[in-house]
Write an enzyme that holds these catalytic residues in place. Sequence first.
Site, PDB file in Angstrom:
ATOM      1  N   ASP A  17      87.008  55.831  14.230  1.00  0.00           N
ATOM      2  CA  ASP A  17      87.449  55.608  15.455  1.00  0.00           C
ATOM      3  C   ASP A  17      86.692  56.513  16.754  1.00  0.00           C
ATOM      4  O   ASP A  17      87.206  56.526  17.981  1.00  0.00           O
ATOM      5  CB  ASP A  17      88.979  56.035  15.703  1.00  0.00           C
ATOM      6  N   HIS A  29      57.106  57.370  15.369  1.00  0.00           N
ATOM      7  CA  HIS A  29      58.635  57.353  15.660  1.00  0.00           C
ATOM      8  C   HIS A  29      59.321  58.600  14.928  1.00  0.00           C
ATOM      9  O   HIS A  29      60.591  58.215  14.444  1.00  0.00           O
ATOM     10  CB  HIS A  29      59.271  55.986  15.509  1.00  0.00           C
ATOM     11  N   ASP A  64      57.835  63.849  22.834  1.00  0.00           N
ATOM     12  CA  ASP A  64      57.954  62.790  23.747  1.00  0.00           C
ATOM     13  C   ASP A  64      59.583  62.397  23.724  1.00  0.00           C
ATOM     14  O   ASP A  64      60.359  62.171  23.104  1.00  0.00           O
ATOM     15  CB  ASP A  64      57.538  61.481  22.938  1.00  0.00           C
ATOM     16  N   ASP A 100      59.913  58.583  30.945  1.00  0.00           N
ATOM     17  CA  ASP A 100      59.341  58.630  29.479  1.00  0.00           C
ATOM     18  C   ASP A 100      58.107  59.574  29.336  1.00  0.00           C
ATOM     19  O   ASP A 100      56.866  59.051  30.071  1.00  0.00           O
ATOM     20  CB  ASP A 100      59.088  57.144  29.109  1.00  0.00           C
ATOM     21  N   HIS A 160      48.671  51.831  18.708  1.00  0.00           N
ATOM     22  CA  HIS A 160      49.538  51.359  19.721  1.00  0.00           C
ATOM     23  C   HIS A 160      48.873  50.834  21.170  1.00  0.00           C
ATOM     24  O   HIS A 160      47.772  51.340  21.275  1.00  0.00           O
ATOM     25  CB  HIS A 160      50.863  52.297  19.923  1.00  0.00           C
ATOM     26  N   HIS A 217      53.795  50.431  28.735  1.00  0.00           N
ATOM     27  CA  HIS A 217      54.636  49.309  28.791  1.00  0.00           C
ATOM     28  C   HIS A 217      55.372  49.338  30.129  1.00  0.00           C
ATOM     29  O   HIS A 217      55.410  50.575  30.860  1.00  0.00           O
ATOM     30  CB  HIS A 217      55.652  49.599  27.809  1.00  0.00           C
ATOM     31  N   HIS A 274      61.759  50.624  27.401  1.00  0.00           N
ATOM     32  CA  HIS A 274      60.566  49.600  27.458  1.00  0.00           C
ATOM     33  C   HIS A 274      61.235  48.430  28.161  1.00  0.00           C
ATOM     34  O   HIS A 274      62.046  47.634  27.841  1.00  0.00           O
ATOM     35  CB  HIS A 274      60.585  48.999  25.828  1.00  0.00           C
ATOM     36  N   GLU A 288      49.990  55.896  28.321  1.00  0.00           N
ATOM     37  CA  GLU A 288      50.301  56.772  27.014  1.00  0.00           C
ATOM     38  C   GLU A 288      49.165  56.767  26.087  1.00  0.00           C
ATOM     39  O   GLU A 288      49.687  56.537  24.697  1.00  0.00           O
ATOM     40  CB  GLU A 288      51.843  56.570  26.645  1.00  0.00           C
ATOM     41  N   TYR A 344      45.737  59.805  16.669  1.00  0.00           N
ATOM     42  CA  TYR A 344      46.629  60.461  15.540  1.00  0.00           C
ATOM     43  C   TYR A 344      45.340  60.528  14.400  1.00  0.00           C
ATOM     44  O   TYR A 344      45.132  59.336  13.610  1.00  0.00           O
ATOM     45  CB  TYR A 344      47.791  59.657  15.272  1.00  0.00           C
ATOM     46  N   ARG A 349      49.521  62.789  21.849  1.00  0.00           N
ATOM     47  CA  ARG A 349      49.761  61.629  23.073  1.00  0.00           C
ATOM     48  C   ARG A 349      50.058  62.274  24.456  1.00  0.00           C
ATOM     49  O   ARG A 349      50.456  63.425  24.501  1.00  0.00           O
ATOM     50  CB  ARG A 349      50.692  60.982  22.538  1.00  0.00           C
ATOM     51  N   GLU A 406      51.576  61.136  27.868  1.00  0.00           N
ATOM     52  CA  GLU A 406      52.182  59.794  28.624  1.00  0.00           C
ATOM     53  C   GLU A 406      52.757  60.274  29.837  1.00  0.00           C
ATOM     54  O   GLU A 406      53.402  61.458  30.150  1.00  0.00           O
ATOM     55  CB  GLU A 406      53.373  59.676  27.731  1.00  0.00           C
TER      56      GLU A 406
END
Length: 445
Positions: free
Chosen positions: A41, A248, A265, A276, A355, A359, A366, A389, A393, A410, A412
Amino acid sequence: MQPDLLPDIALHRARRERVIEKMGKGVMILATAPEVIRNRDAHFPYRYDSHFHYLTAFPEPEAVLVLIAGDADKNPPKHILFCREKDMEREIWDGFRFGPEEARDVYRFDATFAFDKLDEELPKLLENQPSLHYAIGFDAAWDARMLSWLNVVRAKGRSGVSAPATLLDARAIIDEMRLFKDAHELALMQRAADISAAGHLAVQRNCKPGMGEWEIEAELLYHFRKGGCQAPAYTSIVAGGANACVLHYIANDQPLRDGDLLLIDAAGEYQGYAADITRSFPVNGRFSAPQRDIYEIVLAAQLAAIDAVKPGNTWNTPHDTALRVLTQGLRDLKLLDGELDGLIEQEAYKPFYMHKTGHWLGRDVHDVGEYKINNEWRALQTGMTLTVEPGLYIRPSEEVPKAFWNIGIRIEDDVAVTENGHHVLTAAAPKSIADIEEVMRHATR
Ligand code: GLY
Ligand code: MN
Ligand code: MN
């Protein structure tokens, strides 16, 4: 509520008026997000639906917006809200509810009803309307309810009542409006960016070998919330060493080792608007030579891509620009072999950069908005906001010298398109090698 969080209600009503203008005729129905159970709950923290909140500023769950376009003189447009009734018992447990009457006055609706009255009232609002706009297919339960209301209206056919003959996706109108941020939205995005950038600066100051990824995540969340953000804009990625090559990665449960890089990130959400930000820096405060080599390529690609954000260029210009710089950099380091244009055409960079370069950014990290129009990348225009960004890698592989293995970088930033070019919302988070090393030299522990 923090005083600077009070929403501009007139602005939200004006947005609804613009939606009605674009609809021309018919009715639009837009529900906010449901509460979501985390376990048994206990709920996840509540987050309203972005479209619904963009048009209402109404923060409670169990609420539905209905906009009726009306027609010329006899039937003026109508802004209607369904929301929860006041309930003293529930308010003792869960907190304040506006209730329909107060919601109508505070949020400037023409009429309000109790949420419990949806099945009774909604079919009436659909009667004799030529078209219905709603988020078709977004939520199966709502699709079923919507169809059941349409069927109630259809069943009255013999008494001369007609049901909407045209179904339209409400998002076609609202997505396009949300793509262009007004001054109020840009100010909120700047605030989200400032708070988030301050969080990145703080963890650069505090990071040292032996800490855990989770400790850095905790500090980021502390700074976002303390700065006034209501929530993180998305799950933070705090990825040391090889974890940075997992795009991710969100486990954030490993120790940070001397000599490794750390990719972060993470950003906060302020009054419904996301920042972001990604920064990558050495855990011990000093870039090694191979880390520096890769970092300089990514940074050069990012700066060139940001430079390409301006009216006149298209959505894909920053990505194409970044690809050229990244691919040339990989050639210079002999990680790729061949002629530049050919390597780009064959997508030879893909093992290291898989990638896109950004975006749309806004209420959703996004964010909504088409990227192509008539199958062509759309032109960048004033008021659009996007991320830039690029990254590299480098996973262990026989084709790559060992010195580069497990380097994941990266960088960004959040960028607004302005009349003459762009404005970087997140510039306060250090990103040049000199700035990062300088900040980390003055570590606070
Ligand atoms: N943080 C999500 C992204 O960069 O797209
Ligand atoms: Mn992003
Ligand atoms: Mn990001």
